[in-house]
Motif scaffolding. Structure first.
Motif, PDB file in Angstrom:
ATOM      1  N   PRO A 195     -39.737 -29.858  -6.721  1.00 19.43           N
ATOM      2  CA  PRO A 195     -39.031 -29.173  -5.637  1.00 19.43           C
ATOM      3  C   PRO A 195     -38.168 -28.029  -6.164  1.00 19.43           C
ATOM      4  O   PRO A 195     -37.608 -28.122  -7.256  1.00 19.43           O
ATOM      5  N   VAL A 196     -38.069 -26.997  -5.365  1.00 21.95           N
ATOM      6  CA  VAL A 196     -37.275 -25.830  -5.741  1.00 21.95           C
ATOM      7  C   VAL A 196     -35.795 -26.052  -5.417  1.00 21.95           C
ATOM      8  O   VAL A 196     -34.909 -25.696  -6.187  1.00 21.95           O
ATOM      9  N   ARG A 197     -35.543 -26.644  -4.263  1.00 23.26           N
ATOM     10  CA  ARG A 197     -34.175 -26.904  -3.831  1.00 23.26           C
ATOM     11  C   ARG A 197     -34.167 -28.146  -2.945  1.00 23.26           C
ATOM     12  O   ARG A 197     -35.218 -28.588  -2.457  1.00 23.26           O
ATOM     13  N   VAL A 198     -32.970 -28.721  -2.741  1.00 21.30           N
ATOM     14  CA  VAL A 198     -32.853 -29.926  -1.928  1.00 21.30           C
ATOM     15  C   VAL A 198     -31.618 -29.835  -1.041  1.00 21.30           C
ATOM     16  O   VAL A 198     -30.666 -29.107  -1.336  1.00 21.30           O
ATOM     17  N   PHE A 199     -31.649 -30.616   0.040  1.00 23.58           N
ATOM     18  CA  PHE A 199     -30.467 -30.797   0.886  1.00 23.58           C
ATOM     19  C   PHE A 199     -30.304 -32.296   1.088  1.00 23.58           C
ATOM     20  O   PHE A 199     -31.247 -32.979   1.494  1.00 23.58           O
ATOM     21  N   GLY A 200     -29.131 -32.821   0.788  1.00 25.08           N
ATOM     22  CA  GLY A 200     -28.932 -34.259   0.857  1.00 25.08           C
ATOM     23  C   GLY A 200     -27.703 -34.676   1.647  1.00 25.08           C
ATOM     24  O   GLY A 200     -26.707 -33.951   1.717  1.00 25.08           O
ATOM     25  N   MET A 201     -27.792 -35.852   2.276  1.00 29.29           N
ATOM     26  CA  MET A 201     -26.672 -36.465   2.990  1.00 29.29           C
ATOM     27  C   MET A 201     -26.585 -37.920   2.552  1.00 29.29           C
ATOM     28  O   MET A 201     -27.575 -38.657   2.661  1.00 29.29           O
ATOM     29  N   LEU A 202     -25.441 -38.338   2.037  1.00 37.15           N
ATOM     30  CA  LEU A 202     -25.251 -39.702   1.564  1.00 37.15           C
ATOM     31  C   LEU A 202     -24.124 -40.380   2.325  1.00 37.15           C
ATOM     32  O   LEU A 202     -23.109 -39.753   2.646  1.00 37.15           O
ATOM     33  N   GLU A 203     -24.313 -41.670   2.608  1.00 38.83           N
ATOM     34  CA  GLU A 203     -23.263 -42.481   3.210  1.00 38.83           C
ATOM     35  C   GLU A 203     -22.888 -43.561   2.210  1.00 38.83           C
ATOM     36  O   GLU A 203     -23.770 -44.271   1.702  1.00 38.83           O
ATOM     37  N   TYR A 204     -21.596 -43.680   1.920  1.00 42.38           N
ATOM     38  CA  TYR A 204     -21.143 -44.612   0.881  1.00 42.38           C
ATOM     39  C   TYR A 204     -20.486 -45.858   1.476  1.00 42.38           C
ATOM     40  O   TYR A 204     -19.807 -45.785   2.511  1.00 42.38           O
ATOM     41  N   ASP A 205     -20.697 -46.975   0.824  1.00 40.28           N
ATOM     42  CA  ASP A 205     -20.018 -48.204   1.205  1.00 40.28           C
ATOM     43  C   ASP A 205     -18.551 -48.080   0.806  1.00 40.28           C
ATOM     44  O   ASP A 205     -18.240 -47.812  -0.359  1.00 40.28           O
ATOM     45  N   GLU A 206     -17.659 -48.289   1.751  1.00 42.54           N
ATOM     46  CA  GLU A 206     -16.236 -48.061   1.510  1.00 42.54           C
ATOM     47  C   GLU A 206     -15.657 -49.004   0.453  1.00 42.54           C
ATOM     48  O   GLU A 206     -14.753 -48.627  -0.296  1.00 42.54           O
ATOM     49  N   LYS A 207     -16.169 -50.219   0.368  1.00 42.74           N
ATOM     50  CA  LYS A 207     -15.625 -51.197  -0.577  1.00 42.74           C
ATOM     51  C   LYS A 207     -16.261 -51.083  -1.959  1.00 42.74           C
ATOM     52  O   LYS A 207     -15.579 -51.140  -2.979  1.00 42.74           O
ATOM     53  N   MET A 208     -17.589 -50.916  -1.995  1.00 42.90           N
ATOM     54  CA  MET A 208     -18.292 -50.942  -3.281  1.00 42.90           C
ATOM     55  C   MET A 208     -18.433 -49.557  -3.907  1.00 42.90           C
ATOM     56  O   MET A 208     -18.672 -49.435  -5.115  1.00 42.90           O
ATOM     57  N   GLY A 209     -18.307 -48.515  -3.101  1.00 38.40           N
ATOM     58  CA  GLY A 209     -18.348 -47.154  -3.635  1.00 38.40           C
ATOM     59  C   GLY A 209     -19.735 -46.628  -3.963  1.00 38.40           C
ATOM     60  O   GLY A 209     -19.871 -45.546  -4.535  1.00 38.40           O
ATOM     61  N   VAL A 210     -20.782 -47.384  -3.618  1.00 38.69           N
ATOM     62  CA  VAL A 210     -22.156 -46.929  -3.882  1.00 38.69           C
ATOM     63  C   VAL A 210     -22.769 -46.378  -2.599  1.00 38.69           C
ATOM     64  O   VAL A 210     -22.358 -46.747  -1.489  1.00 38.69           O
ATOM     65  N   ASP A 211     -23.742 -45.492  -2.755  1.00 35.83           N
ATOM     66  CA  ASP A 211     -24.408 -44.971  -1.558  1.00 35.83           C
ATOM     67  C   ASP A 211     -25.282 -46.061  -0.951  1.00 35.83           C
ATOM     68  O   ASP A 211     -26.105 -46.669  -1.628  1.00 35.83           O
ATOM     69  N   ARG A 212     -25.086 -46.307   0.342  1.00 33.62           N
ATOM     70  CA  ARG A 212     -25.881 -47.331   1.031  1.00 33.62           C
ATOM     71  C   ARG A 212     -26.957 -46.708   1.920  1.00 33.62           C
ATOM     72  O   ARG A 212     -27.866 -47.396   2.364  1.00 33.62           O
ATOM     73  N   GLU A 315     -29.805 -35.896  -8.960  1.00 34.58           N
ATOM     74  CA  GLU A 315     -28.497 -35.244  -9.144  1.00 34.58           C
ATOM     75  C   GLU A 315     -28.290 -34.111  -8.149  1.00 34.58           C
ATOM     76  O   GLU A 315     -27.189 -33.940  -7.611  1.00 34.58           O
ATOM     77  N   ALA A 316     -29.331 -33.329  -7.893  1.00 26.04           N
ATOM     78  CA  ALA A 316     -29.219 -32.211  -6.965  1.00 26.04           C
ATOM     79  C   ALA A 316     -28.939 -32.712  -5.544  1.00 26.04           C
ATOM     80  O   ALA A 316     -28.168 -32.090  -4.800  1.00 26.04           O
ATOM     81  N   ILE A 317     -29.536 -33.836  -5.169  1.00 24.49           N
ATOM     82  CA  ILE A 317     -29.294 -34.414  -3.845  1.00 24.49           C
ATOM     83  C   ILE A 317     -27.834 -34.851  -3.720  1.00 24.49           C
ATOM     84  O   ILE A 317     -27.179 -34.610  -2.696  1.00 24.49           O
ATOM     85  N   LYS A 318     -27.303 -35.482  -4.765  1.00 23.49           N
ATOM     86  CA  LYS A 318     -25.899 -35.889  -4.749  1.00 23.49           C
ATOM     87  C   LYS A 318     -24.967 -34.682  -4.685  1.00 23.49           C
ATOM     88  O   LYS A 318     -23.956 -34.692  -3.968  1.00 23.49           O
ATOM     89  N   GLU A 319     -25.315 -33.631  -5.423  1.00 22.45           N
ATOM     90  CA  GLU A 319     -24.493 -32.419  -5.420  1.00 22.45           C
ATOM     91  C   GLU A 319     -24.545 -31.736  -4.057  1.00 22.45           C
ATOM     92  O   GLU A 319     -23.537 -31.222  -3.561  1.00 22.45           O
TER      93      GLU A 319
END
Length: 329
Positions: A195-212, A315-319
């Motif tokens: 892929p040339v570029r990406v667009f990402g949206m992440l939702e994180y668990d408030e207690k565990m801090g990981v993307d759910r 990494e690009a998705i997270k950024e």
């Protein structure tokens, strides 16, 4: 017939329940030893799976001169350190995905591995060896659905246990690392592109801090690929490829059952054709392909460069999620 003598580094569930029994069924794999930081656990696993030797430390296993190759199903943060230690001990390495915690780590492993040109190293994306995916890739390469314009993938399960390694932030937990990596890898695999570029949206668990939950768009130039993965949704998986002439629907893209036929549907001109893919164990196939690369001294099916590139997309998705905009890969 000569076989590769394998050592298993840890008594992780995926190894004991899926990978090791599957490799034991292979023609070129011999599971010779298993290690755990708990010697009792190693002994229990060895007894359960009829493995001749067991060790109470990983170092003891790596020092065993009768072992040719190591399979590593350790937690994500331990993948690269123990892969390097295995290489330094003169062992070939098949390491579970994702290869590391960052593309810089993965690149470091790639550079380090060049110092051991006689040893093979591969990231374990087992789906690539199943005839289902080889069939899908051939359909794409043969232009059966014309030019691929977009791909849609989905992968989810529910696990909110804070003690589960997939939910521990500091050791590389989160849905994108655990299952989103498949959605990324599969699109890259069938398109034979990055892929040339990406667009990402992440939702994180408030207690565990990981993307759910993570959703992303990957721009491959003339083709887009979208996916959603989640560790806190009802279990489901699907993969669809849409082209200018038709579409391909993959029934079970990741957890392909070893003893049950799967299905791929090809839709052209309003007609839907079903293809039945015979049951095969993708973990057996993965072990066989890697073992044959060792025995024949040929290149591994999936080089480490691929692992580095998959990490770059993650990494690009997270950024992109942080920036709220497209990010170049």
């Amino acid at each position: 017939m000569k076989k590769v003598r394998w050592g298993i580094l840890s008594t992780a569930k995926i190894g004991l329940e899926k990978v090791v029994p599957a490799m034991q069924a292979g023609e070129y794999c011999e599971i010779s030893a298993i290690a755990s930081r708990d010697r009792t656990q190693a002994e229990m696993a060895a007894t359960r799976l009829n493995i001749p030797k067991f060790y109470g430390t990983y170092e003891e296993l790596l020092a065993d001169s009768d072992i040719d190759a190591i399979y590593i199903p350790l937690p994500n943060h331990l993948h690269i350190p123990w892969t390097i230690k295995a290489l330094e001990a003169g062992k070939h390495v098949l390491c579970e995905k994702p290869i590391g915690l960052s593309s810089a780590e993965a690149q470091g492993l790639l550079e380090r591995s060049k110092g051991f040109p006689h040893l093979k190293v591969m990231e374990a994306f087992m789906y690539r060896f199943h005839p289902q995916w080889l069939f899908v890739k051939k359909l794409i390469d043969d232009k059966r659905i014309g030019d691929v314009r977009t791909i849609q993938a989905f992968f989810s399960y529910f696990n909110d246990d804070p003690q589960n390694i997939r939910n521990k932030k500091d050791i590389g937990g989160g849905g994108l690392m655990d299952i989103g990596c498949y959605c990324i890898s599969q699109s890259r695999f069938i398109l034979s592109q990055e892929p040339v570029r990406v667009f990402g949206m992440l939702e994180y668990d408030e207690k565990m801090g990981v993307d759910r939950m993570a959703s992303a768009i990957m721009d491959f130039g003339n083709t887009s690929s979208t996916f959603t993965c989640s560790t806190q949704l009802a279990p489901f998986q699907n993969f669809r490829v849409f082209g200018t002439k038709g579409l391909i629907d993959v029934e079970i893209p990741v957890n392909i059952p070893p003893h049950k036929a799967t299905h791929v549907w090809l839709e052209l001109n309003g007609k839907r054709e079903e293809f039945v893919i015979e049951a095969q164990n993708q973990y057996t196939l993965q072990g066989e392909f890697f073992s044959k690369a060792i025995l024949n001294n040929t290149s591994v099916p999936t080089p480490l460069e691929d692992a580095v590139n998959n990490m770059k997309v993650i990494e690009a998705i997270k950024e992109s999620n942080l920036q709220g905009s497209w990010v170049m890969v």
